[in-house]
Write a protein that holds these residues in place. Sequence first.
Motif, PDB file in Angstrom:
ATOM      1  N   ASN A 155       0.817  -1.205   0.000  1.00  0.00           N
ATOM      2  CA  ASN A 155       0.000   0.000   0.000  1.00  0.00           C
ATOM      3  C   ASN A 155       0.858   1.266   0.000  1.00  0.00           C
ATOM      4  OD1 ASN A 155      -2.398   1.497   0.116  1.00  0.00           O
ATOM      5  ND2 ASN A 155      -2.374   1.544   2.347  1.00  0.00           N
ATOM      6  N   LYS A 156       1.908   1.275   0.783  1.00  0.00           N
ATOM      7  CA  LYS A 156       2.796   2.443   0.825  1.00  0.00           C
ATOM      8  C   LYS A 156       3.515   2.641  -0.497  1.00  0.00           C
ATOM      9  CE  LYS A 156       6.733   4.331   3.367  1.00  0.00           C
ATOM     10  NZ  LYS A 156       7.704   4.095   4.476  1.00  0.00           N
ATOM     11  N   GLN A 159       1.163   4.127  -3.271  1.00  0.00           N
ATOM     12  CA  GLN A 159       0.958   5.563  -3.112  1.00  0.00           C
ATOM     13  C   GLN A 159       2.192   6.353  -3.554  1.00  0.00           C
ATOM     14  OE1 GLN A 159      -1.220   6.833   0.587  1.00  0.00           O
ATOM     15  NE2 GLN A 159      -0.964   4.689   1.133  1.00  0.00           N
ATOM     16  N   ARG A 373      -5.620  15.320  -1.958  1.00  0.00           N
ATOM     17  CA  ARG A 373      -5.270  15.263  -0.540  1.00  0.00           C
ATOM     18  C   ARG A 373      -5.570  16.560   0.196  1.00  0.00           C
ATOM     19  NH1 ARG A 373       0.774  12.464  -1.068  1.00  0.00           N
ATOM     20  NH2 ARG A 373       0.105  10.585  -2.149  1.00  0.00           N
ATOM     21  N   TRP A 391      -9.200   8.267  -2.014  1.00  0.00           N
ATOM     22  CA  TRP A 391      -8.654   7.123  -2.743  1.00  0.00           C
ATOM     23  C   TRP A 391      -8.098   7.483  -4.126  1.00  0.00           C
ATOM     24  CZ3 TRP A 391      -8.708   4.961   1.546  1.00  0.00           C
ATOM     25  CH2 TRP A 391      -9.843   4.820   2.327  1.00  0.00           C
ATOM     26  N   ASP A 393      -5.349   8.922  -4.617  1.00  0.00           N
ATOM     27  CA  ASP A 393      -3.895   8.814  -4.513  1.00  0.00           C
ATOM     28  C   ASP A 393      -3.430   7.356  -4.521  1.00  0.00           C
ATOM     29  OD1 ASP A 393      -5.009   8.155  -2.091  1.00  0.00           O
ATOM     30  OD2 ASP A 393      -3.527   9.217  -0.881  1.00  0.00           O
ATOM     31  N   ALA A 395      -4.416   4.929  -2.493  1.00  0.00           N
ATOM     32  CA  ALA A 395      -4.416   4.285  -1.177  1.00  0.00           C
ATOM     33  C   ALA A 395      -5.529   3.248  -1.091  1.00  0.00           C
ATOM     34  CB  ALA A 395      -4.588   5.331  -0.085  1.00  0.00           C
TER      35      ALA A 395
END
Length: 403
Positions: A155-156, A159, A373, A391, A393, A395
Motif C-alpha cells: 500500500n505504501k 501511493q 489530498r 482514494w 492517490d 491508497a
Amino acid sequence: MQPNSSELGAHQAGHGLSLTLLTRTPAGATGGSAVPETSGEVRVPILSSGPWESCRGGASSRRSRVSSRTSSHSHSHSHGGGHQHSHSEPSEADPADADLESGEPSTSFLELRYLFRWVQKSLPFIIILCAKLVIQHALGLAVGVGLFTTFLYVNKNIQTQVFLLDRRSKIECVWLLLFLASSTLLLYYTFLTETLYYCLIFLNPAVEPLGFWEVLWVVGVTNFTLKFLIMGFKCLILLLPSNLVTYRAQGRWYMLTEEVGQVYQAVAPTPLWFRYLVTYQEVDGNTGLTLGVLLALVYFILKLLGLYGQWGSFQKTVRIFLSGEHTGAAATRSQCSEAGAICPICQAEYRDPRALLCQHIFCDECIALWFNREKMCPLCRTAITDKVHKWRDGATSPYLQIY
C-alpha cells in the motif's frame, strides 16, 4: 476568694455576670504525694438584657465549665508525671477524616488499588494463558502477521508510485504485482484442503469444526485477499501509459476501484457468518435451531442496513467518475506568461493550465493530484473546494471488514 451565694445573686441581677470556678485536685490522684491546689479561673461576661441573652449566657457558662474541667485535668497530668499530655488536643488526622474533609470518596481509589493488585498478582497466569494460545494458534497468527505486513508494504509503495507521476518505476509496479500474486497463491496452496478460495465466490469453505475462532480467521484471510486483488488492479493501472489514460483519469479509476472493493469486502463474509449462526448442536434440539435462525435473520437485516449506507457513497463515486470534472477555468496564454510560464508544482511548462479562484495557475494534472489530498491552493492556502475525493492517490483502506 470564693464568692458566696449573695454576691452571685447580686451579679446575676445586674447587667453582667462574672463567674469564677475553683477546681481542686485530690491528693491521692498522683500516687499519694502532696500536690498544691490548682485553680482554673474562667470569667465569662454575660449581658442579661433579655431572655435570649440569658439563654446564651447559660450556654456560654456551660461551655466554660467543660473547658475548665479539661484544662484542670491536663494540668494535673503535667504536674504528676512530668509529661505535658492533654486529652483536649486533637490526635493525628485519620485518613478517612482527611478524605471526608477533602470531599473525595476513598472507595474509588480503593477499588482501583485492589484492581491493580489483582492484575499484578494474576499477571504470571495471564502470560501463561497467552503463551498457550499462541502455541495453539501459532500458524494462524503467523499468517495474519504476514498478511498485514504485506498489505502495509504494498500500500505504501503504490501511493509513492502514484505521487511520482512520470517518474514512476515500471519495474517497481511489476514487482508489487508479482509479490501480491505470489503471496495469495502461496496462502491458498498452503490451505488447499480448507478451500479458503470458496469465500471469494460466496461459498462456504471446508473448515471443520466451524467454531468462532475458525470463522474469524477465515474472514480475516478473505478480507486481506480481497485487498490484495484491489491493489493488484491498481498496479495494472499504474502500468498503463499516460497517453492512454491520463493521470486525472487514473485517479478516478483508483477511487472507483476502492469503492467497489469495499462493497465486495462487506458482502464476502455474509455466507460464512450466516452458516455459523444457523449451525446448532444436536443436543440443543429445536430450541437451538430456532434461536440460530433468529440470530441469522437479525444479522442479515443489520448487513442490509450497512450496505444501504454504503450505497450512497458508491453512487457519489460513480457520478464523480463519469463526470470528468476539471478544477478551475482554462487559463489564457497571457495569464500563463504573467505567472512565469512554469507550473509551481512540477516546475515545468504548463500542460493544460488551469486558473483557480485565487488566480494562481497550475497544470491540470498537477492540481488534480494536489486536490486529492488537500482543499486549499498550494501557494496562498485559499480554500478552493469543500471536499477531498478519497482514494485518488492510490491508497487502500486498512479497515478490516470482519462481519
